[in-house]
Scaffold this motif. Sequence first.
Motif, PDB file in Angstrom:
ATOM      1  N   PRO A 104       1.000  -1.504   0.139  1.00  0.00           N
ATOM      2  CA  PRO A 104      -0.110   0.032   0.238  1.00  0.00           C
ATOM      3  C   PRO A 104       0.848   1.250  -0.098  1.00  0.00           C
ATOM      4  O   PRO A 104       1.812   1.202   0.808  1.00  0.00           O
TER       5      PRO A 104
ATOM      6  N   TRP B 187      -1.534   4.092   4.325  1.00  0.00           N
ATOM      7  CA  TRP B 187      -2.726   3.527   5.373  1.00  0.00           C
ATOM      8  C   TRP B 187      -2.218   4.592   6.639  1.00  0.00           C
ATOM      9  O   TRP B 187      -2.223   5.364   7.588  1.00  0.00           O
TER      10      TRP B 187
ATOM     11  N   THR C 101      -7.590   2.488   7.908  1.00  0.00           N
ATOM     12  CA  THR C 101      -7.954   3.261   6.546  1.00  0.00           C
ATOM     13  C   THR C 101      -6.461   2.402   5.155  1.00  0.00           C
ATOM     14  O   THR C 101      -5.647   2.817   5.884  1.00  0.00           O
ATOM     15  N   ASN C 102      -6.445   2.029   4.202  1.00  0.00           N
ATOM     16  CA  ASN C 102      -5.978   0.991   2.687  1.00  0.00           C
ATOM     17  C   ASN C 102      -5.777   2.274   2.517  1.00  0.00           C
ATOM     18  O   ASN C 102      -6.609   1.839   1.285  1.00  0.00           O
TER      19      ASN C 102
ATOM     20  N   MET D 200      -3.533  -4.775   2.093  1.00  0.00           N
ATOM     21  CA  MET D 200      -2.802  -5.061   3.359  1.00  0.00           C
ATOM     22  C   MET D 200      -2.883  -5.575   5.081  1.00  0.00           C
ATOM     23  O   MET D 200      -3.839  -5.979   5.352  1.00  0.00           O
TER      24      MET D 200
ATOM     25  N   ALA E 132      -7.428  -2.955  -0.788  1.00  0.00           N
ATOM     26  CA  ALA E 132      -6.614  -1.441  -1.243  1.00  0.00           C
ATOM     27  C   ALA E 132      -8.403  -0.820  -1.605  1.00  0.00           C
ATOM     28  O   ALA E 132      -8.801  -1.130  -1.361  1.00  0.00           O
TER      29      ALA E 132
ATOM     30  N   ARG F  62     -11.902   0.724   4.262  1.00  0.00           N
ATOM     31  CA  ARG F  62     -11.476   0.881   5.416  1.00  0.00           C
ATOM     32  C   ARG F  62     -12.004   0.349   6.783  1.00  0.00           C
ATOM     33  O   ARG F  62     -13.473   0.167   6.488  1.00  0.00           O
TER      34      ARG F  62
ATOM     35  N   SER G 126       2.035  -2.721  10.965  1.00  0.00           N
ATOM     36  CA  SER G 126       1.828  -3.068   9.006  1.00  0.00           C
ATOM     37  C   SER G 126       3.164  -2.974   8.092  1.00  0.00           C
ATOM     38  O   SER G 126       3.338  -1.656   8.535  1.00  0.00           O
TER      39      SER G 126
END
Length: 312
Positions: A36, A39, A73-74, A80, A105, A108, A134
């Motif tokens: 990502p 995030w 949130t990604n 992820m 992706a 959230r 992460s």
Amino acid sequence: MSPPTPRLCRALPVLTAALAVLLYGLAPPAAADDGPADWTARPAGTGTGRDARPYVYLEGTPGTVLQDRLAVTNSGRTPMTVRLRGDGRAGGWIRFAEDTVTVPARTRADVPLALTVPPDAVPGDASGEAVAISGGEEIRVPVRVRTVGPTLAALTVEDVEVSGGAIRYALVNRGNAMLRPRLAVRAEGVFGTLLDRPERPLPLELAPGRRVEQTEPWPDAPALDAVTVRLRVAASGGVRDEAEASATYLPVGPVVGGGLLLLGGLAVFASGAYRRRRRTGRAAPRPTPHPPPVEARPPVATEPLLKAGAKT
């Protein structure tokens, strides 16, 4: 139109390469495909910007379970995986619905969390953090918890002991409030006051249920006396307690030497008196025995003797 000159033909490839490099530098970079791009982790809520919550805030009584959510949130183009845990005092009270969460992706995910206030929690504020991890990156979200309820302040002083040039004792917080104790010391001997230290704050903070061993120095303790030491402790909220201990101070060296000398003197005196008594017994004359008294005999009757040839 005239044909290009040989010099222009030689310069054309160079100009083409320079133009390609310039265009490549102006082009936007391609998005990475290995994870990502961005995030975040923050307290869940509808607010954004200034309206967003800066930390998780919960309030309750001891033993209650409080609930909230953590928003992950990604913003990247690939999924992820995030690991969640609590840290710090209040963070140790947190349990997440899932310790590991996979966020798609551009998605959230709101992860529920439950915070259990310990039954013996002290009324007041506690802090900690909710930690999201992460790809080697870590985000910490502050957690604030206020425990409400009645406050009980209780303090005792125990196990007072007087030894040499020190006074040892123990302080125990038997309530549910944080205490900053104060101490006063007084010692009385046979002939009056030996030590009188007014109340002063001690350099410690006593948590509920905590017991701490303390030592009060007494460098000018007496060499020969019978002493009673009294300790008085106090803290905010009208908390007071006192305890005492007694001790006898004796100069070990002089007492032992004096005792041996006294015993030796008594032994010499007793031995001399015994010898004198024996000598006196040998020199004294023995009393002369008196003959037993002669019993008185009755008088013998006598008759006058007659002369020879006397007539009767």
